[in-house]
Write a protein that holds these residues in place. Structure first.
Motif, PDB file in Angstrom:
ATOM      1  N   ASN A 120      13.212   6.562   8.578  1.00 40.89           N
ATOM      2  CA  ASN A 120      12.275   6.526   7.457  1.00 40.89           C
ATOM      3  C   ASN A 120      12.400   7.828   6.677  1.00 40.89           C
ATOM      4  N   VAL A 121      12.581   7.692   5.375  1.00 39.10           N
ATOM      5  CA  VAL A 121      12.732   8.856   4.508  1.00 39.10           C
ATOM      6  C   VAL A 121      11.841   8.648   3.286  1.00 39.10           C
ATOM      7  N   GLU A 122      11.076   9.680   2.947  1.00 32.38           N
ATOM      8  CA  GLU A 122      10.299   9.675   1.701  1.00 32.38           C
ATOM      9  C   GLU A 122      10.581  10.986   0.982  1.00 32.38           C
ATOM     10  N   VAL A 123      10.800  10.900  -0.308  1.00 30.55           N
ATOM     11  CA  VAL A 123      11.107  12.091  -1.096  1.00 30.55           C
ATOM     12  C   VAL A 123      10.290  12.041  -2.387  1.00 30.55           C
ATOM     13  N   MET A 124       9.576  13.131  -2.660  1.00 28.16           N
ATOM     14  CA  MET A 124       8.822  13.250  -3.902  1.00 28.16           C
ATOM     15  C   MET A 124       9.299  14.505  -4.630  1.00 28.16           C
ATOM     16  N   TYR A 125       9.689  14.323  -5.892  1.00 30.77           N
ATOM     17  CA  TYR A 125      10.157  15.425  -6.717  1.00 30.77           C
ATOM     18  C   TYR A 125       9.005  15.918  -7.588  1.00 30.77           C
ATOM     19  N   LYS A 126       8.856  17.246  -7.686  1.00 32.89           N
ATOM     20  CA  LYS A 126       7.759  17.817  -8.461  1.00 32.89           C
ATOM     21  C   LYS A 126       8.260  18.604  -9.679  1.00 32.89           C
ATOM     22  N   HIS A 127       9.011  19.683  -9.436  1.00 38.38           N
ATOM     23  CA  HIS A 127       9.523  20.534 -10.513  1.00 38.38           C
ATOM     24  C   HIS A 127      11.010  20.759 -10.276  1.00 38.38           C
ATOM     25  N   GLN A 128      11.788  20.644 -11.319  1.00 38.02           N
ATOM     26  CA  GLN A 128      13.227  20.798 -11.180  1.00 38.02           C
ATOM     27  C   GLN A 128      13.616  22.211 -10.767  1.00 38.02           C
ATOM     28  N   ALA A 129      14.656  22.293  -9.979  1.00 38.37           N
ATOM     29  CA  ALA A 129      15.289  23.573  -9.669  1.00 38.37           C
ATOM     30  C   ALA A 129      16.635  23.574 -10.390  1.00 38.37           C
ATOM     31  N   ASN A 172       0.808  -1.218   0.000  1.00 43.88           N
ATOM     32  CA  ASN A 172       0.000   0.000   0.000  1.00 43.88           C
ATOM     33  C   ASN A 172       0.844   1.273   0.000  1.00 43.88           C
ATOM     34  N   THR A 173       1.951   1.255  -0.705  1.00 45.98           N
ATOM     35  CA  THR A 173       2.783   2.451  -0.769  1.00 45.98           C
ATOM     36  C   THR A 173       2.071   3.539  -1.553  1.00 45.98           C
ATOM     37  N   VAL A 174       1.986   4.700  -0.946  1.00 44.36           N
ATOM     38  CA  VAL A 174       1.458   5.873  -1.637  1.00 44.36           C
ATOM     39  C   VAL A 174       2.659   6.597  -2.217  1.00 44.36           C
ATOM     40  N   TYR A 175       2.677   6.781  -3.526  1.00 47.93           N
ATOM     41  CA  TYR A 175       3.811   7.405  -4.189  1.00 47.93           C
ATOM     42  C   TYR A 175       3.607   8.901  -4.344  1.00 47.93           C
ATOM     43  N   LYS A 176       2.900   9.488  -3.400  1.00 49.96           N
ATOM     44  CA  LYS A 176       2.640  10.912  -3.488  1.00 49.96           C
ATOM     45  C   LYS A 176       2.594  11.487  -2.073  1.00 49.96           C
ATOM     46  N   LEU A 177       3.387  12.494  -1.838  1.00 47.67           N
ATOM     47  CA  LEU A 177       3.329  13.231  -0.579  1.00 47.67           C
ATOM     48  C   LEU A 177       2.551  14.509  -0.828  1.00 47.67           C
ATOM     49  N   LYS A 178       1.818  14.920   0.148  1.00 40.91           N
ATOM     50  CA  LYS A 178       1.046  16.161   0.020  1.00 40.91           C
ATOM     51  C   LYS A 178       1.674  17.244   0.887  1.00 40.91           C
ATOM     52  N   GLU A 179       1.617  18.455   0.388  1.00 35.60           N
ATOM     53  CA  GLU A 179       2.095  19.599   1.159  1.00 35.60           C
ATOM     54  C   GLU A 179       1.185  19.769   2.378  1.00 35.60           C
TER      55      GLU A 179
END
Length: 187
Positions: free
Chosen positions: A142-151, A86-93
């Motif tokens: 535990n570390v989760e990282v979601m990339y959205k837009h490149q810097a 049940n991994t959610v591949y999306k973190l919310k702000e």
């Protein structure tokens, strides 16, 4: 391939210069995304960490995501074994007010061969954004990282820190707050 998301669970940190073994496999393929899981073992074959990641195929000539063809998908020899159920591949702000913020201008040392911030450098920015007491007293497993837009080089960013139920969120945004570059969750 662009990494979109990754999640890591550490059971035991290896010692400096300790030999480890990493097992990895494809754990799923969709239209434009592929998933890869990992197990890390010490020299006595004890499991010390697990991870998963989500990747997108990117067309460098046309500068957009590309469809993963059946031919490409076949090459992965995908397994049904998944590290996290049940991994959610999306973190919310987080919607709450941030506890603190940290301003950071992207430097040359942050840039990778694709001329944008290297994936792990977002984690470095997040560490700098942590309040001193959190940084000094937390040994995150535990570390989760979601990339959205490149810097990219010289971009001005703001890293916002939140503590929600003892989980530490860092949201890295453009200086004008219009783009989210990355969301990181540490616990």
């Amino acid at each position: 391939w662009l990494v979109l998301f990754w999640k890591l669970k550490i059971y035991r940190r290896p010692e400096s210069e300790e030999k480890i073994h990493i097992s990895t496999w494809s754990s799923g393929v969709e239209k434009v995304c592929s998933y890869r899981d990992y197990k890390l073992f010490d020299s006595e074959n004890n499991l010390i960490a697990v991870a998963t990641s989500k990747w997108a195929l990117y067309n460098l000539k046309e500068l957009h995501l590309a469809k993963i063809t059946d031919e490409i998908a076949k090459a992965f020899n995908t397994s049904n074994e998944h590290i996290f159920e049940n991994t959610v591949y999306k973190l919310k702000e987080p919607t709450s007010t941030p506890i603190s913020e940290y301003d950071y201008t992207i430097m040359r040392r942050d840039i990778d061969t694709n001329n944008h911030v290297h994936n792990l450098n977002y984690l470095d920015i997040a560490m700098e954004a942590l309040p001193e007491d959190v940084y000094n007293n937390c040994n995150f497993s535990n570390v989760e990282v979601m990339y959205k837009h490149q810097a990219v080089y010289k971009d001005k960013t703001k890293a916002f820190y939140y503590n929600i139920n003892n989980e530490h969120y860092i949201v890295i945004k453009s200086d004008n707050l219009e783009k989210i570059h990355c969301i990181i969750k540490l616990s």
